[in-house]
Design an enzyme around this catalytic site. Structure first.
Site, PDB file in Angstrom:
ATOM      1  N   LYS A 260       0.918  -1.280   0.166  1.00  0.00           N
ATOM      2  CA  LYS A 260       0.199  -0.100  -0.046  1.00  0.00           C
ATOM      3  C   LYS A 260       0.857   1.353   0.049  1.00  0.00           C
ATOM      4  O   LYS A 260       2.181   1.148   0.149  1.00  0.00           O
ATOM      5  CB  LYS A 260      -0.939   0.095   1.167  1.00  0.00           C
ATOM      6  CG  LYS A 260      -1.880  -1.311   1.184  1.00  0.00           C
ATOM      7  CD  LYS A 260      -3.039  -1.126   2.190  1.00  0.00           C
ATOM      8  CE  LYS A 260      -3.960  -2.373   2.024  1.00  0.00           C
ATOM      9  NZ  LYS A 260      -5.154  -2.328   3.188  1.00  0.00           N
TER      10      LYS A 260
ATOM     11  N   TYR B  14     -12.265  -1.758  -4.143  1.00  0.00           N
ATOM     12  CA  TYR B  14     -12.829  -1.899  -2.865  1.00  0.00           C
ATOM     13  C   TYR B  14     -14.291  -1.820  -2.722  1.00  0.00           C
ATOM     14  O   TYR B  14     -15.050  -1.606  -1.816  1.00  0.00           O
ATOM     15  CB  TYR B  14     -12.011  -0.918  -1.850  1.00  0.00           C
ATOM     16  CG  TYR B  14     -11.048  -1.430  -1.585  1.00  0.00           C
ATOM     17  CD1 TYR B  14     -10.745  -2.524  -0.533  1.00  0.00           C
ATOM     18  CD2 TYR B  14      -9.664  -0.693  -1.628  1.00  0.00           C
ATOM     19  CE1 TYR B  14      -9.506  -2.816  -0.073  1.00  0.00           C
ATOM     20  CE2 TYR B  14      -8.517  -1.159  -1.535  1.00  0.00           C
ATOM     21  CZ  TYR B  14      -8.351  -2.199  -0.606  1.00  0.00           C
ATOM     22  OH  TYR B  14      -7.112  -2.626   0.031  1.00  0.00           O
TER      23      TYR B  14
ATOM     24  N   PHE C  53     -15.733   3.344   6.934  1.00  0.00           N
ATOM     25  CA  PHE C  53     -14.430   4.042   6.033  1.00  0.00           C
ATOM     26  C   PHE C  53     -13.831   4.061   4.719  1.00  0.00           C
ATOM     27  O   PHE C  53     -12.968   4.157   4.279  1.00  0.00           O
ATOM     28  CB  PHE C  53     -13.125   2.893   6.908  1.00  0.00           C
ATOM     29  CG  PHE C  53     -13.463   1.642   6.853  1.00  0.00           C
ATOM     30  CD1 PHE C  53     -12.958   1.183   5.614  1.00  0.00           C
ATOM     31  CD2 PHE C  53     -14.023   0.622   7.705  1.00  0.00           C
ATOM     32  CE1 PHE C  53     -13.026  -0.453   5.369  1.00  0.00           C
ATOM     33  CE2 PHE C  53     -14.163  -0.692   7.389  1.00  0.00           C
ATOM     34  CZ  PHE C  53     -13.639  -1.138   6.452  1.00  0.00           C
TER      35      PHE C  53
ATOM     36  N   ARG D 151      -2.644 -14.418   4.772  1.00  0.00           N
ATOM     37  CA  ARG D 151      -3.136 -13.674   5.628  1.00  0.00           C
ATOM     38  C   ARG D 151      -2.549 -13.901   6.990  1.00  0.00           C
ATOM     39  O   ARG D 151      -2.322 -13.011   7.856  1.00  0.00           O
ATOM     40  CB  ARG D 151      -4.749 -13.876   5.663  1.00  0.00           C
ATOM     41  CG  ARG D 151      -5.479 -13.221   4.283  1.00  0.00           C
ATOM     42  CD  ARG D 151      -6.932 -13.146   4.396  1.00  0.00           C
ATOM     43  NE  ARG D 151      -7.477 -12.497   5.539  1.00  0.00           N
ATOM     44  CZ  ARG D 151      -7.744 -11.262   5.440  1.00  0.00           C
ATOM     45  NH1 ARG D 151      -7.640 -10.506   4.246  1.00  0.00           N
ATOM     46  NH2 ARG D 151      -8.148 -10.255   6.224  1.00  0.00           N
TER      47      ARG D 151
END
Ligand code: ATP
Ligand code: MG
Length: 139
Positions: A11, A51, A59, A87
């Site tokens: 990110k 997303y 958010f 994960r």
């Protein structure tokens, strides 16, 4: 049967803080093979589409602003049981709750700016890999 690919994004916070190398090292050392990779920047529109599943979450706007705020590294990773194992490697969404030796524990700063994305299911891994890469970019 568990699938063998997952989609990750390093990110904008981790790119800005020069953690691309450290994160890729952890990914390789954990046994993932890179099948596709690119350095790119999502527009607001592209980040919003990526997303879209979170559209109703409070958010969402913050997430889309953040994910389009700077360049990212997107990659398709291959390993048996890729989604679940990746994960585990990245750790909890909130870095304050992430286990030791996870990528988010090492490199994330907050729940919003948490260094890496990892697909949450085999179905979403396939969708997300197709979102960033064509078949000709995967080897
Ligand atoms: P990712 O999908 O990025 O791998 P995740 O699956 O751990 O993360 P999700 O619930 O899918 O978490 O949320 C997607 C992203 O939205 C998180 O990684 C984080 O950047 C952001 N996010 C989640 N919860 C919050 C929150 N409470 N406040 C701000 N941002 C949040
Ligand atoms: Mg998620």
């Amino acid at each position: 049967m568990a699938g063998n690919i997952t989609l990750t994004m390093i990110k904008p916070d981790a790119v800005k803080n020069n953690h691309i190398g450290g994160i890729l090292k952890m990914i390789n050392e954990a046994g993932f093979r890179i099948q596709a990779m690119k350095y790119t920047r999502m527009t607001r529109e592209v980040a919003g589409a990526f997303y879209a599943v979170h559209k109703e979450r409070p958010f969402y706007g913050e997430l889309v602003d953040f994910m389009s705020s700077g360049p990212i590294v997107a990659a398709v990773l291959v390993k048996d049981n890729a989604v679940e194992d990746f994960r585990k490697l990245i750790g909890a969404t909130n870095p304050a709750e992430a286990a030791d030796d996870t990528i988010r524990k090492m490199y994330a700063t907050s729940i919003g700016e948490n260094a890496v994305h990892g697909s949450d299911s085999d179905e979403n891994a396939a969708i997300e890999a197709g979102f960033h890469f064509s078949a000709y970019e995967r080897f």
